[in-house]
Design an enzyme around this catalytic site. Structure first.
Site, PDB file in Angstrom:
ATOM      1  N   HIS A  67      36.834  30.068  46.261  1.00  0.00           N
ATOM      2  CA  HIS A  67      35.653  29.281  45.878  1.00  0.00           C
ATOM      3  C   HIS A  67      34.993  28.735  47.204  1.00  0.00           C
ATOM      4  CE1 HIS A  67      35.412  29.400  41.329  1.00  0.00           C
ATOM      5  NE2 HIS A  67      35.940  30.429  41.660  1.00  0.00           N
ATOM      6  N   ASP A  68      35.804  28.387  48.376  1.00  0.00           N
ATOM      7  CA  ASP A  68      35.469  27.709  49.417  1.00  0.00           C
ATOM      8  C   ASP A  68      34.918  29.000  50.177  1.00  0.00           C
ATOM      9  OD1 ASP A  68      34.493  25.731  51.185  1.00  0.00           O
ATOM     10  OD2 ASP A  68      36.575  25.916  52.388  1.00  0.00           O
ATOM     11  N   ASP A  85      34.621  26.570  55.120  1.00  0.00           N
ATOM     12  CA  ASP A  85      34.562  25.371  56.043  1.00  0.00           C
ATOM     13  C   ASP A  85      35.044  23.920  55.340  1.00  0.00           C
ATOM     14  OD1 ASP A  85      32.563  25.211  53.844  1.00  0.00           O
ATOM     15  OD2 ASP A  85      30.865  25.461  55.316  1.00  0.00           O
ATOM     16  N   SER A 108      33.843  22.701  52.813  1.00  0.00           N
ATOM     17  CA  SER A 108      32.618  21.902  51.916  1.00  0.00           C
ATOM     18  C   SER A 108      33.014  22.022  50.416  1.00  0.00           C
ATOM     19  CB  SER A 108      31.169  22.694  52.115  1.00  0.00           C
ATOM     20  OG  SER A 108      31.396  23.868  51.640  1.00  0.00           O
ATOM     21  N   HIS A 115      43.635  38.329  39.796  1.00  0.00           N
ATOM     22  CA  HIS A 115      43.694  37.697  38.535  1.00  0.00           C
ATOM     23  C   HIS A 115      45.207  37.977  37.862  1.00  0.00           C
ATOM     24  CE1 HIS A 115      39.043  38.070  38.170  1.00  0.00           C
ATOM     25  NE2 HIS A 115      39.426  37.016  38.732  1.00  0.00           N
ATOM     26  N   THR A 116      45.992  38.704  38.577  1.00  0.00           N
ATOM     27  CA  THR A 116      47.320  38.896  37.894  1.00  0.00           C
ATOM     28  C   THR A 116      48.109  37.534  37.748  1.00  0.00           C
ATOM     29  OG1 THR A 116      49.284  40.209  38.159  1.00  0.00           O
ATOM     30  CG2 THR A 116      48.428  39.293  40.232  1.00  0.00           C
ATOM     31  N   ASP A 172      46.970  38.717  32.546  1.00  0.00           N
ATOM     32  CA  ASP A 172      48.169  39.730  32.553  1.00  0.00           C
ATOM     33  C   ASP A 172      49.121  39.124  31.932  1.00  0.00           C
ATOM     34  OD1 ASP A 172      50.113  39.178  34.210  1.00  0.00           O
ATOM     35  OD2 ASP A 172      49.461  40.671  35.737  1.00  0.00           O
ATOM     36  N   ASP A 214      52.398  40.936  40.559  1.00  0.00           N
ATOM     37  CA  ASP A 214      52.539  42.159  40.237  1.00  0.00           C
ATOM     38  C   ASP A 214      50.980  42.752  40.196  1.00  0.00           C
ATOM     39  OD1 ASP A 214      51.440  41.455  37.694  1.00  0.00           O
ATOM     40  OD2 ASP A 214      53.654  41.365  36.725  1.00  0.00           O
TER      41      ASP A 214
END
EC number: 1.11.1.-
Length: 338
Positions: free
Chosen positions: A129-130, A149, A151, A255-256, A273, A280
């Site tokens: 997300h940064d 950075d 922020s 997303h595992t 998952d 994995d």
């Protein structure tokens, strides 16, 4: 993500000690090295793009290393520190302190069963997300800011955006860690994300570069993916970040280890998952329904549409098929934005 945020003053950081963190990991890394050597990378995607400092002129050995790693011309593995934290050798080495930051993060990221915990998951999400709030089109239009950075924690508003809900735990830990070790936010956020990956059993070691410039300027809005976005929107969004479709297929593999708390508030904590504490590749086959799907799993619509999109589907199926026979787990490393 935005390499112009990197001051090229330091080349390597060790993650933990030079011992693989999970049984069978040594074989997994050997298998990975063999696959990379055999991979022609001829998947139809564009050649990796150099941006900002690297595009405009490489001025240091570290900058050259980063440029070499992107097209796989240099190994991205980590090395050991020169001495203990209080030693002259460590103090003289810009990167040495990070080895000890790593030890502190291990304690924070590892759960009682040895798997990565909720704070580790938040660290991986915070890193993206940064770093992910940057785009080529914005940069070309004169808005060449955002990216890795710091922020997200240094600005007054970014962490409060709806898409950053649930990151309060790692935000508090990051602030305490920067104070304890005297390191910058931009570097710590990316280091923590990469460290969290390797803390998860079967997670790969990834080389880290430090020296980013901190910024308190809020990054632009609208540059993170939405869980209900179409495949076209997602592919275009990531291509604008220099991430082509096949790399996006691998990136989604993060997303595992994820659990959701805000997509469906009636199912808070639902994983994406069946084994969210292990790095994995069950996410790939459980998303498309080719393997057992535990009732607690909540599949993101964004993952579903990407899994069947023709620009990603062949890579998705390859990742789905990778099985580590000694453990019975599906294993593959995922790229992390830096």
């Amino acid at each position: 993500m935005k390499l112009s945020c990197i001051v090229l003053g330091c080349g390597m950081v060790a993650l933990l000690d030079p011992v693989y963190g999970w049984p069978g990991m040594g074989k997994t890394m050997s298998d990975l090295a063999r696959r990379i050597a055999q991979d022609t990378n001829d998947d139809g995607d564009a050649t990796p793009v150099l941006i900002a400092d690297l595009k405009n002129g490489i001025t240091s050995p570290v900058g050259q290393s980063i440029a070499n790693i992107l097209p796989r011309q240099e190994d991205a593995q980590a090395v050991s520190p020169p001495g203990v934290l209080s030693s002259k050798a460590c103090k003289a080495d810009t990167c040495c302190v990070w080895y000890y930051v790593s030890a502190a993060l291990t304690a924070a990221f590892k759960g009682p069963t040895g798997r990565c915990n909720e704070i580790a998951r938040q660290a991986i999400r915070l890193g993206f997300h940064d770093a992910g709030i940057w785009s080529q089109s914005n940069a070309a239009a004169g808005q060449d800011f955002g990216g890795a950075d710091g922020s997200i924690l240094l600005s007054c508003s970014e962490i409060s955006r709806p898409e950053n809900s649930g990151l309060q735990g790692i935000a508090a830990l990051a602030k305490a860690t920067t104070k304890s070790f005297g390191v910058g936010y931009a570097d710590l956020i990316q280091f923590s994300a990469i460290h969290a990956v390797v803390t998860c059993p079967l997670g790969p070691r990834i080389r880290v570069f430090v020296g980013r410039k901190d910024s308190s300027t809020p990054a632009p809005n609208g540059l993170l993916p939405g869980v209900n976005d179409s495949a076209d929107k997602l592919v275009a969004l990531f291509q604008d970040k220099t991430i082509p479709p096949h790399d996006l297929a691998a990136l989604v593999g993060a997303h595992t280890t994820s659990r959701q708390f805000f997509v469906d508030t009636t199912r808070k904590g639902a994983p994406q998952d069946g084994i969210p504490g292990i790095w994995d590749t069950l996410i790939y086959n459980q998303t498309v329904g080719t393997g057992p799907l535990p009732k607690q799993v909540l599949r993101f619509n964004s993952d579903l549409v990407l899994s069947v999109d023709p620009r990603l589907n062949d890579e998705w199926l390859k990742l789905e098929a990778q099985v580590d026979k000694p453990t019975g787990m599906r294993t593959t490393p995922q790229p992390t934005l830096a």
